[in-house]
Design a protein around this motif. Sequence first.
Motif, short mmCIF file in Angstrom:
data_model
loop_
_atom_site.label_atom_id
_atom_site.label_comp_id
_atom_site.label_asym_id
_atom_site.label_seq_id
_atom_site.Cartn_x
_atom_site.Cartn_y
_atom_site.Cartn_z
N CYS A 1 18.50 12.97 -14.89
CA CYS A 1 18.58 11.99 -13.80
C CYS A 1 18.56 12.68 -12.44
N TRP A 2 19.17 13.84 -12.33
CA TRP A 2 19.14 14.58 -11.06
C TRP A 2 17.71 14.95 -10.70
N PHE A 3 16.96 15.46 -11.67
CA PHE A 3 15.56 15.79 -11.42
C PHE A 3 14.76 14.54 -11.07
N SER A 4 15.06 13.43 -11.72
CA SER A 4 14.36 12.19 -11.43
C SER A 4 14.58 11.76 -9.98
N ARG A 5 15.80 11.91 -9.50
CA ARG A 5 16.08 11.54 -8.10
C ARG A 5 15.32 12.44 -7.13
N GLN A 6 15.21 13.72 -7.45
CA GLN A 6 14.47 14.64 -6.56
C GLN A 6 12.99 14.27 -6.49
N ARG A 7 12.42 13.85 -7.60
CA ARG A 7 10.99 13.53 -7.58
C ARG A 7 10.73 12.25 -6.79
N GLU A 8 11.74 11.38 -6.69
CA GLU A 8 11.57 10.18 -5.87
C GLU A 8 11.42 10.55 -4.39
N PHE A 9 12.20 11.51 -3.93
CA PHE A 9 12.06 11.98 -2.55
C PHE A 9 10.66 12.54 -2.32
N ARG A 10 10.16 13.32 -3.28
CA ARG A 10 8.83 13.92 -3.14
C ARG A 10 7.73 12.86 -3.14
N GLU B 1 0.83 -1.20 0.00
CA GLU B 1 0.00 0.00 0.00
C GLU B 1 0.87 1.26 0.00
N ALA B 2 1.97 1.22 0.74
CA ALA B 2 2.89 2.37 0.76
C ALA B 2 3.51 2.58 -0.62
N VAL B 3 3.87 1.49 -1.29
CA VAL B 3 4.42 1.59 -2.64
C VAL B 3 3.38 2.17 -3.60
N LEU B 4 2.14 1.70 -3.47
CA LEU B 4 1.07 2.24 -4.30
C LEU B 4 0.86 3.73 -4.02
N GLY B 5 1.00 4.11 -2.74
CA GLY B 5 0.91 5.53 -2.39
C GLY B 5 2.01 6.34 -3.06
N HIS B 6 3.19 5.77 -3.12
CA HIS B 6 4.31 6.42 -3.81
C HIS B 6 3.97 6.65 -5.27
N GLU B 7 3.41 5.65 -5.93
CA GLU B 7 3.08 5.77 -7.35
C GLU B 7 1.94 6.76 -7.58
N VAL B 8 0.93 6.73 -6.71
CA VAL B 8 -0.17 7.68 -6.82
C VAL B 8 0.35 9.11 -6.60
N ALA B 9 1.32 9.27 -5.68
CA ALA B 9 1.92 10.59 -5.45
C ALA B 9 2.62 11.09 -6.70
N ASP C 1 8.09 9.72 -2.17
CA ASP C 1 8.17 9.02 -0.88
C ASP C 1 7.42 9.82 0.19
N ALA C 2 7.67 11.13 0.21
CA ALA C 2 6.98 12.00 1.17
C ALA C 2 5.48 12.01 0.91
N GLY C 3 5.10 11.96 -0.39
CA GLY C 3 3.68 11.93 -0.74
C GLY C 3 3.02 10.67 -0.24
N SER C 4 3.71 9.54 -0.32
CA SER C 4 3.18 8.29 0.20
C SER C 4 2.97 8.37 1.71
N ALA C 5 3.96 8.96 2.41
CA ALA C 5 3.84 9.11 3.86
C ALA C 5 2.63 9.95 4.22
N LYS C 6 2.36 11.00 3.44
CA LYS C 6 1.21 11.87 3.69
C LYS C 6 -0.10 11.13 3.44
N PRO D 1 5.24 3.04 7.13
CA PRO D 1 5.01 2.01 6.10
C PRO D 1 5.93 2.17 4.89
N MET D 2 6.18 3.43 4.47
CA MET D 2 7.07 3.62 3.32
C MET D 2 8.50 3.31 3.70
#
Length: 291
Positions: A216-225, A139-147, A227-232, A239-240
């Motif tokens: 690739c730098w921008f791609s890495r930054q969006r992964e952090f966002r 569910e946390a992974v799905l939250g990451h993708e939805v974010a 992850d935070a979106g999944s937590a929210k 869970p994330m």
Amino acid sequence: MKRIFLFLATNLAVMLVMSVVLSLLGVNRYLTANGLNFSMLMVFSLVVGFTGAFFSLLISKPMAKWSTGARVIDAPTTSTELWLVSVVKNLAERAGIGMPDVAVYDGAPNAFATGAFKNSALVAVSTGLLESMTREEVEAVLGHEVAHIANGDMVTMALIQGVVNTFVVFLARVVGYVIDKAIFKNSDDDRPGIGYMVTVFVCEIIFGFAASIIVCWFSRQREFRADAGSAKLMGNGQPMINALSRLGGLVPGELPKSMAASGISDKAGVAALFSTHPPMEERIAALRALN
């Protein structure tokens, strides 16, 4: 090294094809007929740079289904499929987006989201992910993708790719023109000389590598966002964190090269600059800092 080459080749392929086609149509000759026309060159560069990026975005959803063999769950037939659709629906409602298509594909642990529009995207998980993780972690992974979808990351990355492609095309031709005139002394006729054509080809490859570092730098930054979106969306980050910890001990399923940035994780690259995802420990540390 082969993975890096293939990843970069994917980003450069459409741009180079467009460049060759327009060159065959005589656009390059027109640009250099009476000196380099910077206004026309910028228009040319924008067309080449953004056409490939947005075409790839528009076909990303059907291409993802085709390349991974993902099967969209139109009518759930098992309890797992029913649960997946229900979870994605709840997450999408919390994120304020339309219900994405939900799909499952055979493969090692991974998941991805793709699509050109927020309200008609696709979220897919692998059978390996479902088998290797708890439901809370999935569910946390799905939250990451939805974010990712809610953040508009697919469109953002297409825009960034289009911008850097534009500068690659523009700068390659400026350098090619200067070298052709200054070194090869080509000024006898209106046609671009061999020095121009060779220099442009080489510069597009070199500048393309540099542009990929930026993307690739921008791609890495969006992964952090994301992850935070999944937590929210989940109400807390644990869970994330658990999901990332679990993924860190697994070999991620390899997605097609054009989709490498879309997965929940990626294999560590030879060079960190060309990695589309941050190291797991950095992602976990960033989530813990939010708690």
